[in-house]
Scaffold this motif. Sequence first.
Motif, PDB file in Angstrom:
ATOM      1  N   ILE A  34     -18.457  29.650 -14.525  1.00 15.58           N
ATOM      2  CA  ILE A  34     -18.957  29.611 -15.869  1.00 15.58           C
ATOM      3  C   ILE A  34     -20.029  30.776 -15.980  1.00 15.58           C
ATOM      4  O   ILE A  34     -20.820  30.975 -14.891  1.00 15.58           O
ATOM      5  N   SER A  35     -20.049  31.384 -17.146  1.00 20.27           N
ATOM      6  CA  SER A  35     -21.262  32.500 -17.179  1.00 20.27           C
ATOM      7  C   SER A  35     -21.493  32.358 -18.722  1.00 20.27           C
ATOM      8  O   SER A  35     -21.115  31.667 -19.523  1.00 20.27           O
ATOM      9  N   ALA A  36     -22.743  32.956 -19.221  1.00 26.80           N
ATOM     10  CA  ALA A  36     -23.463  32.709 -20.386  1.00 26.80           C
ATOM     11  C   ALA A  36     -24.034  33.853 -20.909  1.00 26.80           C
ATOM     12  O   ALA A  36     -24.610  34.413 -20.307  1.00 26.80           O
ATOM     13  N   ASN A  93     -28.382  37.502 -20.014  1.00 22.88           N
ATOM     14  CA  ASN A  93     -26.987  37.235 -19.607  1.00 22.88           C
ATOM     15  C   ASN A  93     -27.172  36.695 -18.077  1.00 22.88           C
ATOM     16  O   ASN A  93     -27.815  36.843 -17.305  1.00 22.88           O
ATOM     17  N   PHE A  94     -26.285  35.342 -18.168  1.00 24.42           N
ATOM     18  CA  PHE A  94     -26.193  34.646 -17.021  1.00 24.42           C
ATOM     19  C   PHE A  94     -24.610  34.969 -16.525  1.00 24.42           C
ATOM     20  O   PHE A  94     -23.856  34.311 -17.018  1.00 24.42           O
ATOM     21  N   SER A  95     -24.603  35.458 -15.235  1.00 22.76           N
ATOM     22  CA  SER A  95     -23.473  35.721 -14.762  1.00 22.76           C
ATOM     23  C   SER A  95     -22.809  34.507 -14.066  1.00 22.76           C
ATOM     24  O   SER A  95     -21.688  34.380 -13.771  1.00 22.76           O
ATOM     25  N   ASN A  96     -23.844  33.712 -13.455  1.00 19.39           N
ATOM     26  CA  ASN A  96     -23.416  32.575 -12.836  1.00 19.39           C
ATOM     27  C   ASN A  96     -24.206  31.317 -13.383  1.00 19.39           C
ATOM     28  O   ASN A  96     -25.017  31.059 -12.717  1.00 19.39           O
ATOM     29  N   PHE A  97     -23.575  30.810 -14.510  1.00 18.31           N
ATOM     30  CA  PHE A  97     -24.370  29.716 -15.134  1.00 18.31           C
ATOM     31  C   PHE A  97     -24.138  28.419 -14.319  1.00 18.31           C
ATOM     32  O   PHE A  97     -23.086  28.025 -14.443  1.00 18.31           O
ATOM     33  N   THR A  98     -25.268  27.619 -13.955  1.00 22.80           N
ATOM     34  CA  THR A  98     -24.931  26.608 -13.027  1.00 22.80           C
ATOM     35  C   THR A  98     -25.602  25.198 -13.674  1.00 22.80           C
ATOM     36  O   THR A  98     -25.397  24.248 -13.237  1.00 22.80           O
ATOM     37  N   PHE A  99     -25.911  25.283 -15.014  1.00 28.90           N
ATOM     38  CA  PHE A  99     -26.272  24.128 -15.627  1.00 28.90           C
ATOM     39  C   PHE A  99     -27.644  23.378 -15.127  1.00 28.90           C
ATOM     40  O   PHE A  99     -27.782  22.253 -15.140  1.00 28.90           O
ATOM     41  N   THR A 100     -28.333  24.362 -14.475  1.00 27.52           N
ATOM     42  CA  THR A 100     -29.842  24.276 -14.114  1.00 27.52           C
ATOM     43  C   THR A 100     -30.856  25.084 -14.833  1.00 27.52           C
ATOM     44  O   THR A 100     -31.889  25.273 -14.390  1.00 27.52           O
ATOM     45  N   GLU A 101     -30.082  26.055 -15.782  1.00 25.02           N
ATOM     46  CA  GLU A 101     -30.834  26.984 -16.217  1.00 25.02           C
ATOM     47  C   GLU A 101     -32.165  26.753 -17.254  1.00 25.02           C
ATOM     48  O   GLU A 101     -31.669  25.519 -17.915  1.00 25.02           O
ATOM     49  N   THR A 102     -33.143  27.487 -17.562  1.00 27.80           N
ATOM     50  CA  THR A 102     -33.977  27.115 -18.355  1.00 27.80           C
ATOM     51  C   THR A 102     -33.982  28.339 -19.324  1.00 27.80           C
ATOM     52  O   THR A 102     -34.100  29.553 -19.018  1.00 27.80           O
ATOM     53  N   ILE A 103     -33.893  28.249 -20.487  1.00 31.72           N
ATOM     54  CA  ILE A 103     -33.882  29.371 -21.694  1.00 31.72           C
ATOM     55  C   ILE A 103     -35.020  29.252 -22.374  1.00 31.72           C
ATOM     56  O   ILE A 103     -35.451  28.196 -23.141  1.00 31.72           O
ATOM     57  N   GLN A 104     -35.668  30.398 -22.618  1.00 23.66           N
ATOM     58  CA  GLN A 104     -36.914  30.511 -23.814  1.00 23.66           C
ATOM     59  C   GLN A 104     -36.336  31.756 -24.580  1.00 23.66           C
ATOM     60  O   GLN A 104     -35.611  32.687 -24.382  1.00 23.66           O
ATOM     61  N   PHE A 105     -36.983  31.469 -26.012  1.00 29.67           N
ATOM     62  CA  PHE A 105     -36.630  32.366 -26.639  1.00 29.67           C
ATOM     63  C   PHE A 105     -37.872  33.600 -26.831  1.00 29.67           C
ATOM     64  O   PHE A 105     -38.845  33.263 -26.945  1.00 29.67           O
ATOM     65  N   VAL A 133     -23.585  31.520 -25.796  1.00 29.50           N
ATOM     66  CA  VAL A 133     -22.394  31.421 -25.566  1.00 29.50           C
ATOM     67  C   VAL A 133     -21.904  31.345 -24.220  1.00 29.50           C
ATOM     68  O   VAL A 133     -22.188  32.030 -23.281  1.00 29.50           O
ATOM     69  N   LEU A 134     -21.055  30.033 -23.840  1.00 29.48           N
ATOM     70  CA  LEU A 134     -20.858  29.633 -22.479  1.00 29.48           C
ATOM     71  C   LEU A 134     -19.096  29.911 -22.377  1.00 29.48           C
ATOM     72  O   LEU A 134     -18.531  29.738 -23.328  1.00 29.48           O
ATOM     73  N   SER A 135     -19.007  30.809 -21.472  1.00 31.35           N
ATOM     74  CA  SER A 135     -17.421  31.179 -21.015  1.00 31.35           C
ATOM     75  C   SER A 135     -17.324  30.510 -19.673  1.00 31.35           C
ATOM     76  O   SER A 135     -17.862  30.510 -18.957  1.00 31.35           O
ATOM     77  N   ALA A 136     -15.983  30.004 -19.437  1.00 29.36           N
ATOM     78  CA  ALA A 136     -15.421  29.376 -18.184  1.00 29.36           C
ATOM     79  C   ALA A 136     -13.969  30.246 -18.139  1.00 29.36           C
ATOM     80  O   ALA A 136     -13.353  30.618 -18.975  1.00 29.36           O
ATOM     81  N   LYS A 137     -13.890  30.163 -16.694  1.00 31.86           N
ATOM     82  CA  LYS A 137     -12.554  30.669 -16.199  1.00 31.86           C
ATOM     83  C   LYS A 137     -12.114  29.966 -15.212  1.00 31.86           C
ATOM     84  O   LYS A 137     -12.879  29.360 -14.466  1.00 31.86           O
ATOM     85  N   CYS A 138     -10.953  29.369 -15.333  1.00 29.58           N
ATOM     86  CA  CYS A 138     -10.188  28.556 -14.311  1.00 29.58           C
ATOM     87  C   CYS A 138      -9.120  29.447 -13.449  1.00 29.58           C
ATOM     88  O   CYS A 138      -8.126  30.011 -14.238  1.00 29.58           O
TER      89      CYS A 138
END
Length: 135
Positions: free
Chosen positions: A81-83, A94-106, A115-120
Amino acid sequence: MKKLLFIITLFLVFGNHISAQCLCGITPSESRWDGIGFRINDEPLKKYACGYQLTVKTTAKITFVSGGYLCIDKKECKAQISAKLMNGTSVVQNFSNFTFTETIQFPSNGNFKLVLSAKCGKMTCKTCTYYFKVL
């Protein structure tokens, strides 16, 4: 008879290969994004469906706690997953390896989207987008 045996052999070989592949959803409309939950500042964890729009302040911290993408053969493969956090067409982060432990600030007020992208395996899956109106 030889042709029939050859065809059956091909079917078995390729049939097993296809079922063992790491795939996205079965149909184009199927979403396999699962359990995406995040906190806004210190608020309780909430789960939001893809496409959800939130209004937050510029001081907001969005902390991801759970979620992922379920590949069809999840025993054999895990989604990569990337975002991208975007403001219009500009990439803010840019999050090349999004781990669902990320914190985002604006960085400022405005309209943002994550935008979350996934590859299987080698297959690119349907994206999941969250919209943020930042005041």
